[in-house]
Enzyme design. Structure first.
Site, PDB file in Angstrom:
ATOM      1  N   TYR A 154       6.977  10.662   6.170  1.00 18.05           N
ATOM      2  CA  TYR A 154       6.845  10.058   4.854  1.00 18.05           C
ATOM      3  C   TYR A 154       5.883  10.863   3.987  1.00 18.05           C
ATOM      4  CZ  TYR A 154       5.687   6.596   1.259  1.00 18.05           C
ATOM      5  OH  TYR A 154       5.473   5.948   0.069  1.00 18.05           O
ATOM      6  N   SER A 193       3.169   9.257  -4.075  1.00 19.71           N
ATOM      7  CA  SER A 193       2.286   8.399  -3.280  1.00 19.71           C
ATOM      8  C   SER A 193       0.932   9.069  -3.145  1.00 19.71           C
ATOM      9  CB  SER A 193       2.891   8.176  -1.882  1.00 19.71           C
ATOM     10  OG  SER A 193       1.969   7.545  -1.021  1.00 19.71           O
TER      11      SER A 193
END
Length: 678
Positions: free
Chosen positions: A568, A555
């Site tokens: 996350y 990400s």
């Protein structure tokens, strides 16, 4: 509109081809003679409709038929130059074609056109080939059929064989068909129904005779230690050997595999005569063109260790290649095509089963089916007599036939990822599904691993048949399930080349709101899960020795510090560094490890649909339905990132264009300056 005669032929062909006891996949051919109106003269013209080259009877349609003018086709008899030049007759068939379109005429067209019968069936039934390959096949034919079925000595398919069968038909008006030595059967009739009935009569009579008169142990006694392992043991040993075997059989070119532990395979390998029979190879041309002249057989008992089995397989593979090269050199002429490869197409493991290989999954599966046909043929021949296939010299003439080479050259160019096998985690939806879909579209075989088995199987079915994609259940935090998903890939397609760590989830919380359970959940799924998947896959990739790709869907958050996202983002940073670490460690094995850093993918995302989108929208103060547009506006390109954009990047990383790239992270974020790599 389909001519009535052609329609009846297609229906008959589909019925015959749908039952494997009648003929193997893509094997045999059928024909019908009749009349239609010549659009040029408006007058009736006699035509021959015959299954064309490369088709399958069970799925035959009108486009799979070759249509020839019967008068012109039969006139070729007057210009036939003889056996030494009979291959020229296949090109001559083109000058007898009626109309345009349809399939190319096959080498068996002469058999159908020259035999004086309105309907002709040429089939490869196991029972018929058993008689055809028995040492005393001619005598058995007389015993079983009397004068209603005539023996035809082996002759390579072609124009002369058509002349031979036509002459036998004329000399034996009482006959309904013939046994073609070393090959199969041909039957005929005045009507489509009669031809079909005659074909089935020959097959059934041969089956019944073998059942009534055959000895009960045609493969000999059971070899102690060679009995089948229990199902779970068979699967485990097959998976443990699969990567090594695939690497060996891909020495000349990469292959896709298929595994079968069918009862007839296990029974054959447990019997004392299997080494002798396997060494004789297959006989029917359709068989050995798929299976090669003979298989590689592991000569160790079922309970041999994995280490011993692998060591012996390496020795046997080297010997097989030497033997195949000698076979080629013994029979090749200056006009022969170059040797296509010396690796086996069939590998037999006593107590475990059979691996078969080809340029794609369907070809590999069909090769295995053909070897099962060959086992049934050997069983029938040995039950009544002695299995006596055609000579290696004749096999070579078929295998390296100029017409067969021309057929291979007509095959379409392989897709970029042909022969590659991919495992994608979290692939039942969103980014993972888009990745799996793209990889399959580029020619790869795909295993869709997901927490939800039903959704994984549904996603696979959307992509294609089980020759293209399969779905398996895998909770990536469970070491056993991860290994099972890798084993599933090895057993479904023979090996593994591409692994995409995509499974993930996210909980959008601030530091103070994040619980230990929140932290552990996200790190278990993405950091630990990626580690488990990569470790299990790396074992197979290293054993296979074909290189490969491991790709992490990380990400932009792995390098970008955003609010309320500590667990996350931290686990994505963990994944990002796994890429670097594994690239450094696995490079010596030819395995490339790369990552992709997407921006938030809203549309089609399982993560966003699970509530994370609403929470991120709240953080940024926008309606959830506008979150994708919000993300787009904060990028340099002002474009929303979609699952397909990530899939495109995965394909590029797996393609030959980036064959020298490892340890790289590719941003797929439409340009987020704060996430630029430094």
């Amino acid at each position: 509109m389909t001519n009535e005669t052609a329609a009846a032929l297609i229906a008959r062909s589909n019925r015959l081809g749908s039952d494997p006891k009648n003929t193997n996949y893509a094997g045999g051919n059928t024909s019908a003679k009749g009349t239609d109106v010549d659009p040029v003269t408006g007058e009736p013209v006699e035509l021959l409709w015959v299954k064309g080259s490369g088709g399958d009877l069970g799925t035959l349609t009108e486009s799979g038929l070759a249509v020839l003018r019967l008068d012109r086709m039969r006139a070729l008899v007057d210009v036939y130059p003889g056996l030494d030049r009979e291959d020229e007759m296949v090109a001559a068939f083109d000058y007898a074609l009626h109309g345009k379109g349809g399939a190319a005429p096959s080498i068996d067209t002469a058999m159908h056109g020259l035999v004086d019968a309105a309907h002709v069936d040429h089939l490869h039934p196991d029972s018929g080939i058993a008689i055809a390959t028995a040492a005393d096949g001619e005598e058995l034919t007389r015993k079983i059929f009397g004068d209603t079925v005539v023996w035809v000595p082996w002759r390579r398919p072609g124009f002369q064989l058509g002349l031979d069968i036509a002459a036998i038909k004329d000399a034996n008006p009482q006959a309904i068909g013939c046994i073609l030595g070393g090959h199969g059967i041909t039957a005929w009739g005045d009507t489509s129904e009669e031809s079909e009935a005659n074909s089935l009569q020959i097959i059934a009579a041969a089956e019944a005779y073998i059942a009534e008169h055959g000895r009960p142990d045609p493969f000999g006694t059971v070899l102690s230690g060679y009995e089948p392992l229990e199902p779970s043991e068979r699967s485990a040993k097959a998976a443990a050997l699969a990567a090594t075997i695939r690497g060996l059989v891909s020495t000349d070119r990469p292959q896709v595999g298929h595994f079968s532990d069918a009862p007839e395979v296990l029974d054959f390998l447990a019997a004392s005569e299997h080494p002798r029979l396997a060494a004789l190879g297959t006989s029917c041309p359709d068989h050995f063109l798929r299976t090669k002249v003979k298989p590689l057989v592991l000569d160790l008992p079922a309970d041999a260790s994995i280490e011993d089995s692998i060591a012996r397989l390496h020795e046997l593979h080297e010997a097989y290649r030497t033997d195949y090269a000698a076979y080629y050199e013994a029979y090749a002429t200056p006009e022969s095509p170059a040797m296509r490869g010396a690796d086996p197409a069939i590998v037999l493991i006593p107590g475990v089963g059979m691996f078969s290989y080809g340029a794609n999954k369907q070809t590999a599966r069909v090769a295995g089916e053909f070897y099962r046909n060959a086992i049934n043929v050997m069983r029938g021949a040995e039950a009544l007599s002695t299995y006596s296939p055609i000579s290696d010299e004749e096999k070579f003439r078929i295998e390296y036939w100029a017409l067969e080479e021309a057929k291979l050259q007509r095959m379409p160019k392989p897709k970029p990822l042909a022969t590659r096998i991919a495992l994608v985690t979290g692939a039942a939806s969103g980014i993972g599904k888009a990745i799996a879909t793209r990889l399959a579209a580029e020619g790869a075989c795909v295993v869709i691993a997901d927490l939800d088995l039903e959704k994984a199987q549904a996603a696979a079915a959307e992509i294609g048949s089980t020759d293209v994609a399969v779905g398996v259940q895998a909770n990536v935090v469970d070491e056993g399930q991860v290994q099972a998903s890798v084993d599933a890939a090895l057993l479904a397609f023979g090996g593994l080349d591409i692994v995409v760590n995509n499974a993930g989830l996210s909980l959008s919380k601030s530091l103070l709101e994040t619980t230990v359970a929140d932290w552990d959940l996200q790190h278990n799924v993405m950091a630990k899960g990626s580690f488990l998947v990569s470790r299990a896959a790396a074992r197979a990739l290293i054993d296979q020795k074909l290189g490969g790709d491991i790709i992490y869907i990380s990400s932009k958050n792995s390098v970008f510090a955003g609010p309320n996202n500590i667990a996350y983002s931290a686990t994505k940073a963990d994944q990002a560094h796994q890429v670097r670490l594994l690239a450094a460690e696995l490079g010596e094995h030819g395995v490339k490890v790369n990552g992709i850093n997407p921006d938030g993918v809203v549309r089609g995302s399982g993560i966003f649909a699970g509530g994370w989108g609403a929470k991120r929208a709240a953080v940024y103060g926008v309606p959830e339905e506008e979150l994708g547009a919000y993300y787009a506006q904060r990028t340099l390109l002002k474009r929303e990132v979609l699952p397909e954009n990530v899939a495109n990047a995965v394909f590029v990383l797996c393609s030959s264009d980036l064959s020298h790239t490892t340890g790289l992270h590719i941003p797929v974020d439409a340009g987020v300056a704060a996430a630029f790599l430094r």
